[in-house]
Design an enzyme around this catalytic site. Structure first.
Site, PDB file in Angstrom:
ATOM      1  N   TRP A   1       0.857  -1.187   0.000  1.00 46.84           N
ATOM      2  CA  TRP A   1       0.000   0.000   0.000  1.00 46.84           C
ATOM      3  C   TRP A   1       0.895   1.239   0.000  1.00 46.84           C
ATOM      4  O   TRP A   1       1.833   1.313   0.801  1.00 46.84           O
ATOM      5  CB  TRP A   1      -0.908  -0.039   1.224  1.00 46.84           C
ATOM      6  CG  TRP A   1      -1.790   1.153   1.398  1.00 46.84           C
ATOM      7  CD1 TRP A   1      -2.577   1.746   0.454  1.00 46.84           C
ATOM      8  CD2 TRP A   1      -2.001   1.884   2.617  1.00 46.84           C
ATOM      9  NE1 TRP A   1      -3.253   2.804   1.010  1.00 46.84           N
ATOM     10  CE2 TRP A   1      -2.935   2.909   2.323  1.00 46.84           C
ATOM     11  CE3 TRP A   1      -1.498   1.766   3.914  1.00 46.84           C
ATOM     12  CZ2 TRP A   1      -3.359   3.819   3.290  1.00 46.84           C
ATOM     13  CZ3 TRP A   1      -1.951   2.661   4.892  1.00 46.84           C
ATOM     14  CH2 TRP A   1      -2.858   3.689   4.564  1.00 46.84           C
TER      15      TRP A   1
ATOM     16  N   ASP B   1      -1.241  -5.905   9.221  1.00 52.46           N
ATOM     17  CA  ASP B   1      -2.157  -4.844   8.805  1.00 52.46           C
ATOM     18  C   ASP B   1      -3.418  -5.551   8.305  1.00 52.46           C
ATOM     19  O   ASP B   1      -3.388  -6.200   7.261  1.00 52.46           O
ATOM     20  CB  ASP B   1      -1.512  -4.005   7.695  1.00 52.46           C
ATOM     21  CG  ASP B   1      -2.434  -2.877   7.252  1.00 52.46           C
ATOM     22  OD1 ASP B   1      -2.041  -2.105   6.356  1.00 52.46           O
ATOM     23  OD2 ASP B   1      -3.566  -2.764   7.792  1.00 52.46           O
TER      24      ASP B   1
ATOM     25  N   LYS C   1     -13.548  -0.628   5.378  1.00 52.99           N
ATOM     26  CA  LYS C   1     -14.132  -1.386   4.275  1.00 52.99           C
ATOM     27  C   LYS C   1     -15.154  -2.393   4.749  1.00 52.99           C
ATOM     28  O   LYS C   1     -16.267  -2.443   4.222  1.00 52.99           O
ATOM     29  CB  LYS C   1     -13.036  -2.129   3.469  1.00 52.99           C
ATOM     30  CG  LYS C   1     -12.161  -1.202   2.671  1.00 52.99           C
ATOM     31  CD  LYS C   1     -11.016  -0.735   3.539  1.00 52.99           C
ATOM     32  CE  LYS C   1     -10.098   0.183   2.786  1.00 52.99           C
ATOM     33  NZ  LYS C   1      -8.961   0.591   3.620  1.00 52.99           N
TER      34      LYS C   1
END
Ligand SMILES: Cc1ncc(COP(=O)(O)O)c(CN[C@@H](CCC(=O)O)C(=O)O)c1O
Length: 401
Positions: A133, A214, A250
């Site tokens: 990311w 993560d 999300k």
């Protein structure tokens, strides 16, 4: 003249800047496949029904006030978040070995964890996947850690470079921190298999590396909250220590509420309580204490069996819609006879497909077809719908022929 006269104009963020460019485009056929944010078949953002139900309960609760939360956040939320990722039966939770603090979504959880490590951990190298990311290296550098890369993606197979990963982690200095995507790797959509995760765990434990997970997509990759947390749980099961950053952006659609948690699994309850006390010293001068609304929504849903079950149904529906977009895009390219092997579109999982398109092809698709995606060739499958798949397939076909 201004004391800021010599400030340079900063470039737009590689991911969030795609939305800025998309918003400026007046084309009626423009398509935003940049930011990893879920959209419905109608192309609209989604507020989950169970979230609206929880908000109604909160609004109608006369006892609710707007007082400061503790520095560590909403206690219920922290306990329930730890249970969600580590499992309700986690020995680490039962033995009180987990320090959990509510943070500002995934990014905030990563930042607080990184600042804590920069201050208290003996190594400041953090090994992050290549690619990862885009914000990871910036978050860790700003916190005082020094990012290094470990091989992760193989452009030839468009799959995992497992040998490269093992070699790079084997040659990392013992004690180095290792960032691991818990599931749905961003941007590649490529995850290790269960067997490969076990090999990674053995290597990390044998070298005394410190795993930092993560977890931004739990439940979003496979549709199962438990399956998507297995990588984290095998590390916690071996009794060792790890950090885990969680985001509800999300999987609960709480993007703008900025709801997340950082957990540090320690060897003993005594260490966990001292770790928590030091986490408070990181948070207090950063933002003092976290926002109350989003965490209250999450706690309301996670503590109620019916609402939890309703959430899992809505979550699976989102994951399934994304999986169906993969199949439809793959079929559309096959029907067009688009040159190349596009099977990675249906092999990869989670929010994103790492198409393998290069920056020139991406620029061509934006210019000629008004397709907005990140320049590394990543597309957010959540931004697609049955109606828009043909348009994207036409653009990809044109870009590669
Ligand atoms: C792996 C990973 N970690 C953390 C985050 C941070 O999420 P929070 O919103 O802070 O909870 C994201 C979001 N990445 C998405 C969303 C846009 C962005 O922040 O870059 C993306 O990559 O499009 C992510 O993909």
């Amino acid at each position: 003249d201004s004391v800021f006269a010599n400030i340079a104009k900063a470039p737009e963020d590689p991911i969030l800047g795609v939305t800025v460019a998309y918003n400026k485009d007046s084309s009626p056929i423009k398509l935003n496949l940049g930011v990893g944010a879920y959209r419905t078949e109608e192309g609209k953002p989604l507020v989950l029904n169970v979230v609206r139900r929880a908000e109604q309960l909160l609004v109608n609760d006369p006892s609710r006030v707007k007082e400061y939360l503790p520095i560590t956040g909403l206690a219920d939320f922290n306990k329930l978040s730890a249970k969600l990722i580590f499992g309700a039966d986690s020995p680490a939770i039962q033995e009180n070995r987990v320090a959990t603090v509510q943070c500002l979504s995934g990014t905030g959880s990563l930042r607080v964890g990184a600042e804590f490590l920069a201050k208290h951990y003996h190594q400041n190298s953090i090994y992050i996947p290549q690619p990862t990311w885009g914000n990871h290296p910036k978050v860790f550098t700003m916190a005082g850690l020094s990012p290094k890369y470990y091989r992760y993606y193989d452009p030839e197979t468009r799959g995992l470079n497992f040998q490269g990963l093992l070699e790079d982690l084997s040659s990392a200095p013992s004690g180095a921190i290792v960032l691991l995507h818990a599931c749905a790797h961003n941007p590649t959509g490529v995850d290790p298999t269960v067997e490969q995760w076990e090999q990674i765990r053995q290597l990390i434990r044998s070298k005394g590396l410190l795993p930092f997970f993560d977890s931004a997509y739990q439940g979003f990759a496979s549709g199962s909250l438990d399956a998507d947390a297995q990588s984290v749980r095998i590390f916690v099961a071996d009794g060792g220590e790890c950090l885990a950053a969680q985001s509800y952006a999300k999987n609960m659609g709480l993007y703008g509420e900025r709801v997340g948690a950082l957990s540090i699994v320690c060897r003993t309850a005594d260490v966990a309580s001292r770790v928590e006390s030091q986490l408070k010293l990181v948070i207090r001068p950063m933002y003092s204490n976290p926002p109350i609304h989003g965490a209250s929504i999450v706690a309301t849903i996670l503590k109620d069996r019916d609402m939890y079950n309703e959430w899992t149904i809505e979550l699976k529906a989102m994951a399934d819609r994304i999986i169906s977009m993969r199949q439809q895009l793959f079929d559309a390219l096959r029907d067009r006879g688009t040159p190349g092997d596009w099977s990675h579109i249906i092999k990869q999982i989670g929010m994103f497909t790492f198409t393998g398109l290069n920056t020139e092809q991406v620029a061509f698709m934006t210019k000629e077809y008004h397709i907005y995606m990140t320049s590394d060739g990543r597309i957010s499958m959540a931004g697609l719908s049955s109606r828009t798949v043909p348009h994207l397939a036409d653009a990809i076909h044109a870009a590669v022929t």
